[in-house]
Write a protein that holds these residues in place. Structure first.
Motif, PDB file in Angstrom:
ATOM      1  N   SER A  12      29.483  44.514  30.458  1.00  0.00           N
ATOM      2  CA  SER A  12      29.168  44.816  31.849  1.00  0.00           C
ATOM      3  C   SER A  12      30.468  44.904  32.664  1.00  0.00           C
ATOM      4  N   TYR A  13      31.422  44.012  32.375  1.00  0.00           N
ATOM      5  CA  TYR A  13      32.722  44.044  33.069  1.00  0.00           C
ATOM      6  C   TYR A  13      33.375  45.411  32.919  1.00  0.00           C
ATOM      7  N   GLU A  14      33.291  45.952  31.701  1.00  0.00           N
ATOM      8  CA  GLU A  14      33.947  47.234  31.432  1.00  0.00           C
ATOM      9  C   GLU A  14      33.434  48.326  32.378  1.00  0.00           C
ATOM     10  N   TRP A  20      38.056  50.686  36.572  1.00  0.00           N
ATOM     11  CA  TRP A  20      38.968  50.595  37.732  1.00  0.00           C
ATOM     12  C   TRP A  20      40.294  49.983  37.319  1.00  0.00           C
ATOM     13  N   SER A  21      40.215  48.920  36.514  1.00  0.00           N
ATOM     14  CA  SER A  21      41.437  48.223  36.117  1.00  0.00           C
ATOM     15  C   SER A  21      42.385  49.174  35.391  1.00  0.00           C
ATOM     16  N   GLN A  22      41.814  50.029  34.535  1.00  0.00           N
ATOM     17  CA  GLN A  22      42.681  50.952  33.790  1.00  0.00           C
ATOM     18  C   GLN A  22      43.272  52.033  34.705  1.00  0.00           C
ATOM     19  N   ILE A  43      48.110  37.471  30.875  1.00  0.00           N
ATOM     20  CA  ILE A  43      47.419  36.258  31.329  1.00  0.00           C
ATOM     21  C   ILE A  43      46.192  36.640  32.156  1.00  0.00           C
ATOM     22  N   GLY A  44      45.023  36.081  31.778  1.00  0.00           N
ATOM     23  CA  GLY A  44      43.773  36.483  32.427  1.00  0.00           C
ATOM     24  C   GLY A  44      43.378  37.860  31.911  1.00  0.00           C
ATOM     25  N   CYS A  45      43.460  38.013  30.596  1.00  0.00           N
ATOM     26  CA  CYS A  45      43.266  39.341  29.975  1.00  0.00           C
ATOM     27  C   CYS A  45      41.827  39.832  30.070  1.00  0.00           C
ATOM     28  N   GLY A  46      40.880  38.923  30.417  1.00  0.00           N
ATOM     29  CA  GLY A  46      39.482  39.339  30.530  1.00  0.00           C
ATOM     30  C   GLY A  46      38.989  39.973  29.246  1.00  0.00           C
ATOM     31  N   ASN A  47      38.353  41.136  29.355  1.00  0.00           N
ATOM     32  CA  ASN A  47      37.782  41.781  28.165  1.00  0.00           C
ATOM     33  C   ASN A  47      38.807  42.657  27.435  1.00  0.00           C
ATOM     34  N   THR A  49      40.897  44.996  28.701  1.00  0.00           N
ATOM     35  CA  THR A  49      41.050  46.383  29.142  1.00  0.00           C
ATOM     36  C   THR A  49      42.527  46.736  29.407  1.00  0.00           C
ATOM     37  N   PHE A  50      43.260  45.826  30.056  1.00  0.00           N
ATOM     38  CA  PHE A  50      44.676  46.077  30.350  1.00  0.00           C
ATOM     39  C   PHE A  50      45.528  45.823  29.091  1.00  0.00           C
ATOM     40  N   THR A  51      45.135  44.838  28.305  1.00  0.00           N
ATOM     41  CA  THR A  51      45.832  44.558  27.038  1.00  0.00           C
ATOM     42  C   THR A  51      45.853  45.837  26.184  1.00  0.00           C
ATOM     43  N   ASP A  67      42.554  34.011  28.383  1.00  0.00           N
ATOM     44  CA  ASP A  67      41.619  34.025  29.511  1.00  0.00           C
ATOM     45  C   ASP A  67      40.727  32.790  29.383  1.00  0.00           C
ATOM     46  N   PRO A  68      40.300  32.196  30.508  1.00  0.00           N
ATOM     47  CA  PRO A  68      39.423  31.020  30.397  1.00  0.00           C
ATOM     48  C   PRO A  68      38.009  31.343  29.912  1.00  0.00           C
ATOM     49  N   SER A  69      37.600  32.622  29.941  1.00  0.00           N
ATOM     50  CA  SER A  69      36.211  32.953  29.589  1.00  0.00           C
ATOM     51  C   SER A  69      36.075  33.261  28.088  1.00  0.00           C
ATOM     52  N   ASP A  91      44.391  28.913  30.214  1.00  0.00           N
ATOM     53  CA  ASP A  91      44.495  28.906  31.676  1.00  0.00           C
ATOM     54  C   ASP A  91      45.906  29.282  32.128  1.00  0.00           C
ATOM     55  N   ALA A  92      45.969  30.100  33.181  1.00  0.00           N
ATOM     56  CA  ALA A  92      47.258  30.553  33.721  1.00  0.00           C
ATOM     57  C   ALA A  92      48.143  29.396  34.177  1.00  0.00           C
ATOM     58  N   MET A  93      47.516  28.284  34.567  1.00  0.00           N
ATOM     59  CA  MET A  93      48.320  27.186  35.133  1.00  0.00           C
ATOM     60  C   MET A  93      48.845  26.242  34.053  1.00  0.00           C
ATOM     61  N   ALA A 108      47.006  41.060  35.320  1.00  0.00           N
ATOM     62  CA  ALA A 108      46.340  42.202  35.961  1.00  0.00           C
ATOM     63  C   ALA A 108      45.064  41.727  36.646  1.00  0.00           C
ATOM     64  N   LEU A 109      45.028  41.786  37.962  1.00  0.00           N
ATOM     65  CA  LEU A 109      43.841  41.419  38.756  1.00  0.00           C
ATOM     66  C   LEU A 109      43.432  39.969  38.545  1.00  0.00           C
ATOM     67  N   VAL A 110      44.393  39.076  38.470  1.00  0.00           N
ATOM     68  CA  VAL A 110      44.113  37.680  38.118  1.00  0.00           C
ATOM     69  C   VAL A 110      44.632  36.670  39.133  1.00  0.00           C
ATOM     70  N   PHE A 112      44.757  36.125  42.171  1.00  0.00           N
ATOM     71  CA  PHE A 112      43.904  35.604  43.262  1.00  0.00           C
ATOM     72  C   PHE A 112      42.781  34.691  42.769  1.00  0.00           C
ATOM     73  N   PHE A 113      42.600  34.609  41.441  1.00  0.00           N
ATOM     74  CA  PHE A 113      41.630  33.649  40.896  1.00  0.00           C
ATOM     75  C   PHE A 113      42.284  32.334  40.489  1.00  0.00           C
ATOM     76  N   VAL A 114      43.603  32.319  40.444  1.00  0.00           N
ATOM     77  CA  VAL A 114      44.309  31.124  39.977  1.00  0.00           C
ATOM     78  C   VAL A 114      44.338  30.120  41.137  1.00  0.00           C
ATOM     79  N   ALA A 136      52.708  41.470  38.207  1.00  0.00           N
ATOM     80  CA  ALA A 136      51.262  41.311  38.461  1.00  0.00           C
ATOM     81  C   ALA A 136      50.781  42.425  39.382  1.00  0.00           C
ATOM     82  N   TYR A 137      49.470  42.651  39.339  1.00  0.00           N
ATOM     83  CA  TYR A 137      48.856  43.427  40.415  1.00  0.00           C
ATOM     84  C   TYR A 137      47.519  42.806  40.782  1.00  0.00           C
ATOM     85  N   VAL A 138      47.200  42.912  42.077  1.00  0.00           N
ATOM     86  CA  VAL A 138      45.965  42.324  42.605  1.00  0.00           C
ATOM     87  C   VAL A 138      45.339  43.303  43.587  1.00  0.00           C
TER      88      VAL A 138
HETATM   89  C1  LIG Z   1      39.161  40.780  37.491  1.00  0.00           C
HETATM   90  S1  LIG Z   1      39.353  40.028  35.917  1.00  0.00           S
HETATM   91  C2  LIG Z   1      40.815  40.844  35.258  1.00  0.00           C
HETATM   92  C3  LIG Z   1      40.764  41.009  33.764  1.00  0.00           C
HETATM   93  C4  LIG Z   1      41.812  41.945  33.156  1.00  0.00           C
HETATM   94  N1  LIG Z   1      43.137  41.432  33.311  1.00  0.00           N
HETATM   95  C5  LIG Z   1      41.694  43.323  33.733  1.00  0.00           C
HETATM   96  O1  LIG Z   1      42.704  43.867  34.193  1.00  0.00           O
HETATM   97  O2  LIG Z   1      40.613  43.906  33.706  1.00  0.00           O
HETATM   98  C6  LIG Z   1      39.965  38.441  36.329  1.00  0.00           C
HETATM   99  C7  LIG Z   1      40.129  37.549  35.113  1.00  0.00           C
HETATM  100  O3  LIG Z   1      40.827  36.365  35.516  1.00  0.00           O
HETATM  101  C8  LIG Z   1      40.361  35.323  34.717  1.00  0.00           C
HETATM  102  N2  LIG Z   1      40.755  34.044  35.315  1.00  0.00           N
HETATM  103  C9  LIG Z   1      40.137  33.341  36.283  1.00  0.00           C
HETATM  104  N3  LIG Z   1      40.790  32.180  36.503  1.00  0.00           N
HETATM  105  C10 LIG Z   1      41.859  32.166  35.665  1.00  0.00           C
HETATM  106  C11 LIG Z   1      42.906  31.225  35.385  1.00  0.00           C
HETATM  107  N4  LIG Z   1      42.982  30.083  36.049  1.00  0.00           N
HETATM  108  N5  LIG Z   1      43.799  31.527  34.419  1.00  0.00           N
HETATM  109  C12 LIG Z   1      43.737  32.716  33.761  1.00  0.00           C
HETATM  110  N6  LIG Z   1      42.767  33.625  33.980  1.00  0.00           N
HETATM  111  C13 LIG Z   1      41.838  33.361  34.911  1.00  0.00           C
HETATM  112  C14 LIG Z   1      38.860  35.567  34.658  1.00  0.00           C
HETATM  113  O4  LIG Z   1      38.225  34.869  33.609  1.00  0.00           O
HETATM  114  C15 LIG Z   1      38.799  37.066  34.518  1.00  0.00           C
HETATM  115  O5  LIG Z   1      38.722  37.478  33.180  1.00  0.00           O
END
Ligand SMILES: C[S@@+](CC[C@H](N)C(=O)[O-])C[C@H]1O[C@@H](n2cnc3c(N)ncnc32)[C@H](O)[C@@H]1O
Length: 258
Positions: A12-14, A20-22, A43-47, A49-51, A67-69, A91-93, A108-110, A112-114, A136-138
């Motif tokens: 579903s994320y894809e 959009w991410s790509q 870091i925060g590679c999600g599914n 897509t950016f990797t 990624d934490p998920s 975890d990024a931290m 990539a897009l991460v 702001f979740f940290v 990074a990009y957000v």
């Molecule tokens: C919008 S997605 C971006 C995924 C991928 N990088 C992309 O470009 O599509 C945000 C990702 O940040 C991850 N995330 C959230 N908190 C995080 C943390 N503390 N450390 C690393 N990743 C985290 C989420 O699990 C999610 O997969």
């Protein structure tokens, strides 16, 4: 109180965000202009897509992605079956790597979740070698850069709360730059990246965009809210049921060297 944003479904994320991410990732990687045969941490590679974009376009020697998920990591691992690419939950931290290990650390897009973005950046700096690249990009969340903005704007008009990324402030260009400078990085450069995606029609835009774990659960919480927000969004976009819908998103990108 608004819900936490959780990423639990790679497929579903894809559809709602991976595409959009790509679009952003493509411009971002051209701007970063990385060397081939390098070592990367995504870091925060999600599914993944950016990797996948790093892997396909920049001939890396190695990518460590985390990624934490666990659900996203499972999806990513099947997506790129290469012995040069490894995925793990993390975890990024608190990056599970020794100091000075990578040439490129990226998110990539991460960021702001940290919970503490400065700690996330200091971890990127720690694991990157001397003169290595930290980037990074957000989405520019607070200035309306998110691709779901046409729907979010209507929720705000109706005073309906919806979850946003917990560290959204860092997505402002000046805050992003400050964070890089305060981390002691050199050659800091920024760039705003704007991208457009066209949907076949309004219904397709609506179905895909409401897969988002941010606005999705809110707009689907009650049938009358769904109906009202959908109508208002379509009116604001000024489209009928049949014509294509083009939406713009914009992200703030940053890079610097250790
Ligand atoms: C919008 S997605 C971006 C995924 C991928 N990088 C992309 O470009 O599509 C945000 C990702 O940040 C991850 N995330 C959230 N908190 C995080 C943390 N503390 N450390 C690393 N990743 C985290 C989420 O699990 C999610 O997969």
């Amino acid at each position: 109180m608004t819900q936490e944003i959780k990423f639990q479904d790679g497929g579903s994320y894809e559809q709602w965000m991976g595409v959009w991410s790509q679009l952003v990732g493509d411009q971002f990687l051209k701007w970063l202009s990385p060397q081939p045969d390098a070592t990367w941490i995504d870091i925060g590679c999600g599914n993944g897509t950016f990797t996948e974009q790093i892997y396909n376009a920049h001939a890396p020697k190695e990518i460590q992605a985390l990624d934490p998920s666990p659900e996203q990591i499972d999806y990513a691992a099947q997506r790129i079956p290469s012995e040069n690419v490894s995925f793990q939950v993390g975890d990024a931290m608190d990056l599970p790597f020794e100091a000075d290990r990578f040439d490129y650390a990226t998110m990539a897009l991460v960021l702001f979740f940290v919970p503490e973005p400065a700690v996330g950046v200091s971890e990127m700096v720690r694991v990157t070698g001397s003169n290595g690249s930290i980037s990074a990009y957000v989405w520019d969340v607070l200035e309306g850069g998110l691709p779901a903005e046409p729907i979010s704007a209507q929720l705000r008009r109706l005073d309906i709360a919806y979850p946003i990324a917990p560290s959204a402030e860092v997505s402002r260009m000046d805050r992003l730059e400050e964070t890089w400078v305060e981390a002691g990085l050199k050659n800091v450069e920024t760039k705003q990246i704007s991208v457009q995606r066209t949907f076949d029609n309004f219904q397709q835009f609506w179905d895909i965009t409401t897969l988002s774990p941010s606005i999705g659960p809110t707009v689907k919480s009650q049938p009358d809210i769904t109906k009202r927000v959908k109508l208002m969004t379509q009116e604001a976009l000024g489209v009928d049921d049949t014509e294509p819908v083009t939406v713009t998103g914009f992200a703030n990108a940053i890079k610097g060297n250790k």
